[in-house]
Design an enzyme around this catalytic site. Structure first.
Site, short mmCIF file in Angstrom:
data_model
loop_
_atom_site.label_atom_id
_atom_site.label_comp_id
_atom_site.label_asym_id
_atom_site.label_seq_id
_atom_site.Cartn_x
_atom_site.Cartn_y
_atom_site.Cartn_z
N GLU A 17 -12.18 -21.98 30.41
CA GLU A 17 -13.37 -21.13 30.56
C GLU A 17 -13.10 -19.86 31.36
OE1 GLU A 17 -17.21 -23.17 31.41
OE2 GLU A 17 -15.84 -24.86 31.72
N ASP A 18 -12.20 -19.95 32.34
CA ASP A 18 -12.07 -18.87 33.31
C ASP A 18 -10.79 -18.04 33.20
OD1 ASP A 18 -14.45 -19.83 34.30
OD2 ASP A 18 -13.55 -20.86 36.02
#
Length: 190
Positions: free
Chosen positions: A30-31
């Site tokens: 996600e990051d």
């Protein structure tokens, strides 16, 4: 620091090394630009499947949004099919609907049960988020704390992870009802 803390919580639970590794990597997809295929190549199928499962859980709808009444108002009226509610009972159908949403989300977590280890990682993630919630704005603190009390603490209870359940409840109560929390803490200290 967050991912290391999540991995540490999991290690304290004495879960297998693949679960600790997945906890360490749980926010990577996600990051960062890292993909699931990168994780698969470097860490194998088990860790990849766990990271993917946590990513999917993260995308589930929130139960305790501050704006929930606006988004669920139409659904609530349509679901009840009863326009003759007594004026002193407007919260009961909303509360039942909230309870149903909470229960559905709890069951969804357990049913993700390709692997319950995914839920363990998510609980460790939420526990660390609660430990550092003081840095968030007050409105967000209340929303996340309520969601924690509604979903994550009961889920830890159902899984028999008492230490996480107790800490989630304690931290959640601190933000949902800070005055009462301080009063009780003061009485315990005395």
């Amino acid at each position: 620091n967050h991912c290391i803390a999540v991995a540490s919580i999991l290690a304290d639970l004495r879960v297998p090394p693949d679960v600790v590794a997945a906890g360490l990597l749980h926010d990577t997809v996600e990051d960062t630009p890292v993909t699931l295929e990168d994780i698969r190549r470097d860490f194998g199928d088990t860790v990849t499947n766990l990271v993917n499962g946590v990513t999917k859980l993260t995308k589930l709808p929130r139960v305790s949004r501050g704006d929930q009444h606006a988004s669920s108002g139409g659904d609530g009226d349509g679901d009840s099919g009863n326009g003759s509610k007594p004026p002193d009972e407007p919260e009961h159908p909303k509360q039942r609907k909230q309870d149903l949403k909470s229960e559905t989300l709890r069951k969804t977590f357990l049913a993700m049960g390709d692997d319950v280890r995914v839920v363990l990682i998510k609980l460790a993630d939420r526990l660390h988020n609660m430990r550092t919630l003081y840095a968030a704005p007050e409105e967000k603190q209340r929303r996340i704390a309520k969601e924690t009390l509604d979903i994550f603490a009961p889920l830890a209870n159902r899984l028999g992870i008492w230490q996480i359940k107790w800490e989630l409840e304690d931290l959640g109560f601190r933000y949902v009802n800070p005055e009462k929390y301080k009063e009780i803490a003061k009485q315990l200290n005395e």
